[in-house]
Design a protein around this motif. Sequence first.
Motif, PDB file in Angstrom:
ATOM      1  N   ASN A 156       0.815  -1.207   0.000  1.00  0.00           N
ATOM      2  CA  ASN A 156       0.000   0.000   0.000  1.00  0.00           C
ATOM      3  C   ASN A 156       0.851   1.261   0.000  1.00  0.00           C
ATOM      4  O   ASN A 156       0.470   2.274  -0.606  1.00  0.00           O
ATOM      5  N   TYR A 157       2.001   1.222   0.651  1.00  0.00           N
ATOM      6  CA  TYR A 157       2.933   2.350   0.559  1.00  0.00           C
ATOM      7  C   TYR A 157       3.343   2.549  -0.895  1.00  0.00           C
ATOM      8  O   TYR A 157       3.390   3.673  -1.399  1.00  0.00           O
ATOM      9  N   ARG A 158       3.628   1.447  -1.590  1.00  0.00           N
ATOM     10  CA  ARG A 158       4.007   1.523  -3.009  1.00  0.00           C
ATOM     11  C   ARG A 158       2.880   2.130  -3.834  1.00  0.00           C
ATOM     12  O   ARG A 158       3.120   2.972  -4.703  1.00  0.00           O
ATOM     13  N   LYS A 159       1.654   1.700  -3.580  1.00  0.00           N
ATOM     14  CA  LYS A 159       0.512   2.206  -4.339  1.00  0.00           C
ATOM     15  C   LYS A 159       0.373   3.723  -4.204  1.00  0.00           C
ATOM     16  O   LYS A 159      -0.031   4.411  -5.143  1.00  0.00           O
ATOM     17  N   ASN A 160       0.714   4.244  -3.041  1.00  0.00           N
ATOM     18  CA  ASN A 160       0.576   5.679  -2.790  1.00  0.00           C
ATOM     19  C   ASN A 160       1.824   6.478  -3.117  1.00  0.00           C
ATOM     20  O   ASN A 160       1.779   7.722  -3.125  1.00  0.00           O
ATOM     21  N   ASN A 161       2.939   5.803  -3.384  1.00  0.00           N
ATOM     22  CA  ASN A 161       4.217   6.500  -3.581  1.00  0.00           C
ATOM     23  C   ASN A 161       5.040   5.899  -4.723  1.00  0.00           C
ATOM     24  O   ASN A 161       6.270   5.956  -4.694  1.00  0.00           O
ATOM     25  N   HIS A 162       4.401   5.327  -5.729  1.00  0.00           N
ATOM     26  CA  HIS A 162       5.144   4.614  -6.773  1.00  0.00           C
ATOM     27  C   HIS A 162       6.031   5.575  -7.573  1.00  0.00           C
ATOM     28  O   HIS A 162       5.624   6.683  -7.918  1.00  0.00           O
ATOM     29  N   LYS A 163       7.269   5.128  -7.840  1.00  0.00           N
ATOM     30  CA  LYS A 163       8.239   5.980  -8.533  1.00  0.00           C
ATOM     31  C   LYS A 163       8.966   5.274  -9.671  1.00  0.00           C
ATOM     32  O   LYS A 163       9.726   5.918 -10.388  1.00  0.00           O
ATOM     33  N   ASN A 164       8.749   3.982  -9.825  1.00  0.00           N
ATOM     34  CA  ASN A 164       9.480   3.251 -10.860  1.00  0.00           C
ATOM     35  C   ASN A 164       8.701   3.327 -12.172  1.00  0.00           C
ATOM     36  O   ASN A 164       7.578   2.840 -12.280  1.00  0.00           O
ATOM     37  N   GLU A 165       9.321   3.922 -13.196  1.00  0.00           N
ATOM     38  CA  GLU A 165       8.650   4.103 -14.482  1.00  0.00           C
ATOM     39  C   GLU A 165       8.352   2.778 -15.180  1.00  0.00           C
ATOM     40  O   GLU A 165       7.512   2.723 -16.083  1.00  0.00           O
ATOM     41  N   LEU A 166       9.017   1.717 -14.768  1.00  0.00           N
ATOM     42  CA  LEU A 166       8.796   0.417 -15.391  1.00  0.00           C
ATOM     43  C   LEU A 166       7.505  -0.252 -14.934  1.00  0.00           C
ATOM     44  O   LEU A 166       7.060  -1.215 -15.557  1.00  0.00           O
ATOM     45  N   PHE A 167       6.906   0.223 -13.859  1.00  0.00           N
ATOM     46  CA  PHE A 167       5.674  -0.408 -13.366  1.00  0.00           C
ATOM     47  C   PHE A 167       4.617  -0.485 -14.469  1.00  0.00           C
ATOM     48  O   PHE A 167       4.020  -1.529 -14.698  1.00  0.00           O
ATOM     49  N   SER A 168       4.352   0.646 -15.128  1.00  0.00           N
ATOM     50  CA  SER A 168       3.276   0.662 -16.125  1.00  0.00           C
ATOM     51  C   SER A 168       3.638  -0.155 -17.356  1.00  0.00           C
ATOM     52  O   SER A 168       2.777  -0.808 -17.950  1.00  0.00           O
ATOM     53  N   ILE A 169       4.900  -0.152 -17.744  1.00  0.00           N
ATOM     54  CA  ILE A 169       5.331  -0.945 -18.908  1.00  0.00           C
ATOM     55  C   ILE A 169       5.190  -2.426 -18.616  1.00  0.00           C
ATOM     56  O   ILE A 169       4.636  -3.196 -19.414  1.00  0.00           O
ATOM     57  N   CYS A 170       5.664  -2.840 -17.463  1.00  0.00           N
ATOM     58  CA  CYS A 170       5.695  -4.268 -17.137  1.00  0.00           C
ATOM     59  C   CYS A 170       4.341  -4.798 -16.674  1.00  0.00           C
ATOM     60  O   CYS A 170       4.127  -6.011 -16.700  1.00  0.00           O
ATOM     61  N   ALA A 171       3.442  -3.920 -16.261  1.00  0.00           N
ATOM     62  CA  ALA A 171       2.092  -4.356 -15.897  1.00  0.00           C
ATOM     63  C   ALA A 171       1.182  -4.456 -17.113  1.00  0.00           C
ATOM     64  O   ALA A 171       0.115  -5.078 -17.040  1.00  0.00           O
ATOM     65  N   ASP A 172       1.591  -3.864 -18.218  1.00  0.00           N
ATOM     66  CA  ASP A 172       0.839  -3.920 -19.472  1.00  0.00           C
ATOM     67  C   ASP A 172       1.018  -5.314 -20.080  1.00  0.00           C
ATOM     68  O   ASP A 172       2.132  -5.717 -20.398  1.00  0.00           O
ATOM     69  N   LYS A 173      -0.059  -6.054 -20.262  1.00  0.00           N
ATOM     70  CA  LYS A 173       0.038  -7.438 -20.721  1.00  0.00           C
ATOM     71  C   LYS A 173       0.559  -7.556 -22.150  1.00  0.00           C
ATOM     72  O   LYS A 173       0.966  -8.649 -22.570  1.00  0.00           O
ATOM     73  N   ILE A 174       0.550  -6.450 -22.879  1.00  0.00           N
ATOM     74  CA  ILE A 174       1.104  -6.449 -24.235  1.00  0.00           C
ATOM     75  C   ILE A 174       2.566  -6.003 -24.205  1.00  0.00           C
ATOM     76  O   ILE A 174       3.453  -6.717 -24.686  1.00  0.00           O
ATOM     77  N   LYS A 175       2.832  -4.839 -23.625  1.00  0.00           N
ATOM     78  CA  LYS A 175       4.198  -4.324 -23.604  1.00  0.00           C
ATOM     79  C   LYS A 175       5.131  -5.193 -22.766  1.00  0.00           C
ATOM     80  O   LYS A 175       6.337  -5.265 -23.039  1.00  0.00           O
ATOM     81  N   SER A 176       4.589  -5.853 -21.732  1.00  0.00           N
ATOM     82  CA  SER A 176       5.443  -6.687 -20.890  1.00  0.00           C
ATOM     83  C   SER A 176       6.040  -7.846 -21.691  1.00  0.00           C
ATOM     84  O   SER A 176       7.161  -8.284 -21.416  1.00  0.00           O
ATOM     85  N   LYS A 177       5.315  -8.327 -22.691  1.00  0.00           N
ATOM     86  CA  LYS A 177       5.854  -9.407 -23.529  1.00  0.00           C
ATOM     87  C   LYS A 177       7.076  -8.921 -24.302  1.00  0.00           C
ATOM     88  O   LYS A 177       8.067  -9.652 -24.448  1.00  0.00           O
ATOM     89  N   GLU A 178       6.999  -7.696 -24.800  1.00  0.00           N
ATOM     90  CA  GLU A 178       8.141  -7.124 -25.511  1.00  0.00           C
ATOM     91  C   GLU A 178       9.317  -6.951 -24.564  1.00  0.00           C
ATOM     92  O   GLU A 178      10.479  -7.216 -24.927  1.00  0.00           O
ATOM     93  N   TYR A 179       9.036  -6.513 -23.345  1.00  0.00           N
ATOM     94  CA  TYR A 179      10.075  -6.324 -22.330  1.00  0.00           C
ATOM     95  C   TYR A 179      10.763  -7.648 -22.003  1.00  0.00           C
ATOM     96  O   TYR A 179      11.996  -7.734 -21.952  1.00  0.00           O
ATOM     97  N   VAL A 180       9.962  -8.696 -21.804  1.00  0.00           N
ATOM     98  CA  VAL A 180      10.507 -10.007 -21.454  1.00  0.00           C
ATOM     99  C   VAL A 180      11.290 -10.606 -22.613  1.00  0.00           C
ATOM    100  O   VAL A 180      12.353 -11.208 -22.414  1.00  0.00           O
TER     101      VAL A 180
END
Length: 296
Positions: free
Chosen positions: A45-69
């Motif tokens: 919950n601290y992370r949810k309120n204070n997220h700072k890693n730009e990779l979160f949105s890329i890697c949580a995207d079920k399409i873009k995460s495949k490209e990342y992997v």
Amino acid sequence: MRKIINLICSKSKLAHDLRFKFSFIRKTGYIPSFKNPKTFNEKINYRKNNHKNELFSICADKIKSKEYVAEKLSEDYIIENYYVGDNVTVEKIKEILADKGDLLLKANHNSGPVYLIDVNATDDEIKRKVDDVNNQLKKDYGKQLNEPWYSEIKPRVLVEKRLLPQAGETDIRDYKFHTFKQNDGSFKVVLQVDFERNDNYTRSFFDEELNWLPFHSDIAACIKTSIEKPKNYDEMLAAAKVLAEPFSYARVDFYNVDGAIYFGELTFAHGSGRGAFCHKVYDLWLGRLWQGDPSY
């Protein structure tokens, strides 16, 4: 009444936060401290309120995460995409079924529901599932669960190949590696294995040496207390650590079908930060494994 509460919470952040806190207490059995987190759920919950890693949105995207992997590991880990688009029609699904066979239908910007559609599906079943996924695209999942990185994902439809379970099992096993980066750069790993997700669902936890850990979550019963080492397990474990390297904590999900390893997803807020365990002591233990700044 629930619709009224949902409407109020959608308009008021204070109401939304209060409802979540009451839900947290009801599920976990303790009053949380999100500003000075110690347990695993508090740190999420601290992370949810204070997220700072730009990779979160890329890697949580079920399409873009495949490209990342594929870039970090190999395309061999990627489940084949049959279709990616801004929406999907019944006709398109029927076309894919005729050409490719069974498939999985999902949105890329949330955590489900994910739909299995087989070649014997009726038109009514296909339409119901297509309509639901198209409707999912209209919803801001990040705002609903206060996981802001999902709000940064462009909603799209993903249709991918269905993986079949190993002989003797009715569903594919889901290997979820809770990967905690330590202050010295090494990793502590807790493996969660989900068995038979669609029939007699159970969940067990193991250390990275596959020794059973004697606790369970509120989601599913723990039945299995031992597990045979999957083929290419060491490769799967190493791959999880590679993908988790940029994060203080990440859950890295794989499927392993007779030694063939497939990437499932990367998750940064397991259970959205209110996944109860059988006792708070295990929540605290996992929280101690999480040594780095939860913001990252």
